[in-house]
Scaffold this motif. Sequence first.
Motif, PDB file in Angstrom:
ATOM      1  N   VAL A   1      27.366  12.129 -12.387  1.00 36.90           N
ATOM      2  CA  VAL A   1      27.293  10.672 -12.451  1.00 36.90           C
ATOM      3  C   VAL A   1      28.096  10.132 -11.278  1.00 36.90           C
ATOM      4  O   VAL A   1      29.282   9.824 -11.386  1.00 36.90           O
ATOM      5  CB  VAL A   1      27.810  10.145 -13.809  1.00 36.90           C
ATOM      6  N   SER A   2      27.437  10.077 -10.117  1.00 36.29           N
ATOM      7  CA  SER A   2      28.125   9.695  -8.886  1.00 36.29           C
ATOM      8  C   SER A   2      27.131   9.155  -7.862  1.00 36.29           C
ATOM      9  O   SER A   2      25.936   9.437  -7.921  1.00 36.29           O
ATOM     10  CB  SER A   2      28.847  10.905  -8.283  1.00 36.29           C
ATOM     11  N   GLN A   3      27.677   8.406  -6.930  1.00 34.57           N
ATOM     12  CA  GLN A   3      26.872   7.860  -5.844  1.00 34.57           C
ATOM     13  C   GLN A   3      26.225   8.978  -5.039  1.00 34.57           C
ATOM     14  O   GLN A   3      25.031   8.914  -4.715  1.00 34.57           O
ATOM     15  CB  GLN A   3      27.770   7.010  -4.938  1.00 34.57           C
ATOM     16  N   GLU A   4      26.995   9.996  -4.710  1.00 33.23           N
ATOM     17  CA  GLU A   4      26.471  11.073  -3.874  1.00 33.23           C
ATOM     18  C   GLU A   4      25.298  11.782  -4.526  1.00 33.23           C
ATOM     19  O   GLU A   4      24.303  12.107  -3.859  1.00 33.23           O
ATOM     20  CB  GLU A   4      27.588  12.077  -3.563  1.00 33.23           C
ATOM     21  N   VAL A   5      25.395  12.019  -5.833  1.00 34.18           N
ATOM     22  CA  VAL A   5      24.324  12.734  -6.523  1.00 34.18           C
ATOM     23  C   VAL A   5      23.067  11.879  -6.623  1.00 34.18           C
ATOM     24  O   VAL A   5      21.973  12.358  -6.332  1.00 34.18           O
ATOM     25  CB  VAL A   5      24.785  13.238  -7.907  1.00 34.18           C
ATOM     26  N   VAL A   6      23.182  10.597  -7.009  1.00 37.95           N
ATOM     27  CA  VAL A   6      21.955   9.789  -7.121  1.00 37.95           C
ATOM     28  C   VAL A   6      21.310   9.557  -5.759  1.00 37.95           C
ATOM     29  O   VAL A   6      20.083   9.519  -5.652  1.00 37.95           O
ATOM     30  CB  VAL A   6      22.145   8.457  -7.887  1.00 37.95           C
ATOM     31  N   GLU A   7      22.110   9.449  -4.721  1.00 34.41           N
ATOM     32  CA  GLU A   7      21.511   9.306  -3.385  1.00 34.41           C
ATOM     33  C   GLU A   7      20.782  10.582  -2.980  1.00 34.41           C
ATOM     34  O   GLU A   7      19.695  10.526  -2.401  1.00 34.41           O
ATOM     35  CB  GLU A   7      22.578   8.904  -2.364  1.00 34.41           C
ATOM     36  N   ALA A   8      21.348  11.736  -3.304  1.00 32.57           N
ATOM     37  CA  ALA A   8      20.663  13.003  -3.016  1.00 32.57           C
ATOM     38  C   ALA A   8      19.401  13.136  -3.870  1.00 32.57           C
ATOM     39  O   ALA A   8      18.381  13.662  -3.397  1.00 32.57           O
ATOM     40  CB  ALA A   8      21.607  14.178  -3.272  1.00 32.57           C
ATOM     41  N   MET A   9      19.443  12.649  -5.106  1.00 32.42           N
ATOM     42  CA  MET A   9      18.258  12.677  -5.967  1.00 32.42           C
ATOM     43  C   MET A   9      17.134  11.828  -5.373  1.00 32.42           C
ATOM     44  O   MET A   9      15.965  12.236  -5.379  1.00 32.42           O
ATOM     45  CB  MET A   9      18.605  12.173  -7.378  1.00 32.42           C
ATOM     46  N   VAL A  10      17.471  10.647  -4.855  1.00 36.02           N
ATOM     47  CA  VAL A  10      16.462   9.785  -4.229  1.00 36.02           C
ATOM     48  C   VAL A  10      15.823  10.494  -3.044  1.00 36.02           C
ATOM     49  O   VAL A  10      14.599  10.550  -2.923  1.00 36.02           O
ATOM     50  CB  VAL A  10      17.069   8.431  -3.788  1.00 36.02           C
ATOM     51  N   ARG A  11      16.650  11.035  -2.184  1.00 32.24           N
ATOM     52  CA  ARG A  11      16.112  11.713  -0.991  1.00 32.24           C
ATOM     53  C   ARG A  11      15.247  12.918  -1.388  1.00 32.24           C
ATOM     54  O   ARG A  11      14.197  13.154  -0.798  1.00 32.24           O
ATOM     55  CB  ARG A  11      17.262  12.157  -0.084  1.00 32.24           C
ATOM     56  N   GLY A  12      15.694  13.657  -2.394  1.00 36.05           N
ATOM     57  CA  GLY A  12      14.934  14.812  -2.846  1.00 36.05           C
ATOM     58  C   GLY A  12      13.600  14.424  -3.452  1.00 36.05           C
ATOM     59  O   GLY A  12      12.581  15.076  -3.207  1.00 36.05           O
ATOM     60  N   ALA A  13      13.583  13.350  -4.244  1.00 38.66           N
ATOM     61  CA  ALA A  13      12.332  12.895  -4.854  1.00 38.66           C
ATOM     62  C   ALA A  13      11.365  12.394  -3.795  1.00 38.66           C
ATOM     63  O   ALA A  13      10.158  12.667  -3.865  1.00 38.66           O
ATOM     64  CB  ALA A  13      12.614  11.803  -5.888  1.00 38.66           C
ATOM     65  N   GLN A  14      11.867  11.682  -2.808  1.00 40.07           N
ATOM     66  CA  GLN A  14      11.001  11.222  -1.717  1.00 40.07           C
ATOM     67  C   GLN A  14      10.422  12.412  -0.958  1.00 40.07           C
ATOM     68  O   GLN A  14       9.231  12.436  -0.657  1.00 40.07           O
ATOM     69  CB  GLN A  14      11.779  10.329  -0.750  1.00 40.07           C
ATOM     70  N   ALA A  15      11.257  13.388  -0.658  1.00 35.51           N
ATOM     71  CA  ALA A  15      10.793  14.556   0.098  1.00 35.51           C
ATOM     72  C   ALA A  15       9.767  15.351  -0.701  1.00 35.51           C
ATOM     73  O   ALA A  15       8.743  15.784  -0.158  1.00 35.51           O
ATOM     74  CB  ALA A  15      11.974  15.445   0.475  1.00 35.51           C
ATOM     75  N   ALA A  16      10.026  15.545  -1.986  1.00 36.24           N
ATOM     76  CA  ALA A  16       9.122  16.350  -2.813  1.00 36.24           C
ATOM     77  C   ALA A  16       7.787  15.659  -3.071  1.00 36.24           C
ATOM     78  O   ALA A  16       6.754  16.315  -3.160  1.00 36.24           O
ATOM     79  CB  ALA A  16       9.800  16.693  -4.143  1.00 36.24           C
TER      80      ALA A  16
ATOM     81  N   ASN B   1       0.847  -1.198   0.000  1.00 38.42           N
ATOM     82  CA  ASN B   1       0.000   0.000   0.000  1.00 38.42           C
ATOM     83  C   ASN B   1       0.884   1.251   0.000  1.00 38.42           C
ATOM     84  O   ASN B   1       0.726   2.152   0.821  1.00 38.42           O
ATOM     85  CB  ASN B   1      -0.962   0.000   1.193  1.00 38.42           C
ATOM     86  N   ALA B   2       1.852   1.243  -0.938  1.00 44.32           N
ATOM     87  CA  ALA B   2       2.857   2.300  -0.967  1.00 44.32           C
ATOM     88  C   ALA B   2       2.968   2.891  -2.370  1.00 44.32           C
ATOM     89  O   ALA B   2       2.532   2.295  -3.345  1.00 44.32           O
ATOM     90  CB  ALA B   2       4.217   1.740  -0.535  1.00 44.32           C
ATOM     91  N   GLN B   3       3.580   4.076  -2.426  1.00 46.76           N
ATOM     92  CA  GLN B   3       3.800   4.774  -3.685  1.00 46.76           C
ATOM     93  C   GLN B   3       5.293   4.808  -4.006  1.00 46.76           C
ATOM     94  O   GLN B   3       6.132   4.687  -3.127  1.00 46.76           O
ATOM     95  CB  GLN B   3       3.265   6.213  -3.622  1.00 46.76           C
ATOM     96  N   VAL B   4       5.567   5.036  -5.295  1.00 41.30           N
ATOM     97  CA  VAL B   4       6.937   5.155  -5.765  1.00 41.30           C
ATOM     98  C   VAL B   4       7.078   6.457  -6.540  1.00 41.30           C
ATOM     99  O   VAL B   4       6.102   6.969  -7.101  1.00 41.30           O
ATOM    100  CB  VAL B   4       7.330   3.945  -6.649  1.00 41.30           C
ATOM    101  N   THR B   5       8.291   6.984  -6.547  1.00 40.62           N
ATOM    102  CA  THR B   5       8.636   8.154  -7.331  1.00 40.62           C
ATOM    103  C   THR B   5       9.933   7.869  -8.078  1.00 40.62           C
ATOM    104  O   THR B   5      10.710   7.006  -7.658  1.00 40.62           O
ATOM    105  CB  THR B   5       8.781   9.408  -6.437  1.00 40.62           C
TER     106      THR B   5
END
Length: 160
Positions: free
Chosen positions: A76-91, A19-23
């Motif tokens: 193209v880096s681990q740090e950027v994609v991890e920040a993208m995930v957190r940002g998408a979840q927050a937004a 019962n969850a959503q994805v972004t």
Amino acid sequence: MDPITTLATRLGEHLRRFNAQVTTAESCTGGGIAEAITRIPGSSAWFEAGYVTYSNAQKTRQLGVPEALFGQVGAVSQEVVEAMVRGAQAASGARFAVAVSGVAGPDGGSPAKPVGTVWLAWGDGDRVFSERRQFDGDREAVRRQTVIAALDGLLQLGAE
């Protein structure tokens, strides 16, 4: 059935159980992951939002990726994609997320990050997982393999 459609169908079933959503937060795939998800009937019940942030400026503006990271480690880096995930979840407010950034080619590669280099990250609540992959083939092949890897990784979330 196309492997991408099969994975997206399985993802929908998986998310319904939770019962969850994805972004999604996409760069090199240009929205391909979101397109795969939304080709499944009923996906509005579990797909929250997709962010196509091709430029570094949009990664910062839409997803809150710290601008300084681009100069330090590159897009193209681990740090950027991890920040993208957190940002998408927050937004979006979605529990699950995937982010991708890579060099799809045919240009843009370097010795450190040759064409086919893709960083992927997945988020499940507060947990974030990431990995670097090296895909073969032309631009279309790299993008297709990235979509498959992104969907497959989402299916692994919550499965352990």
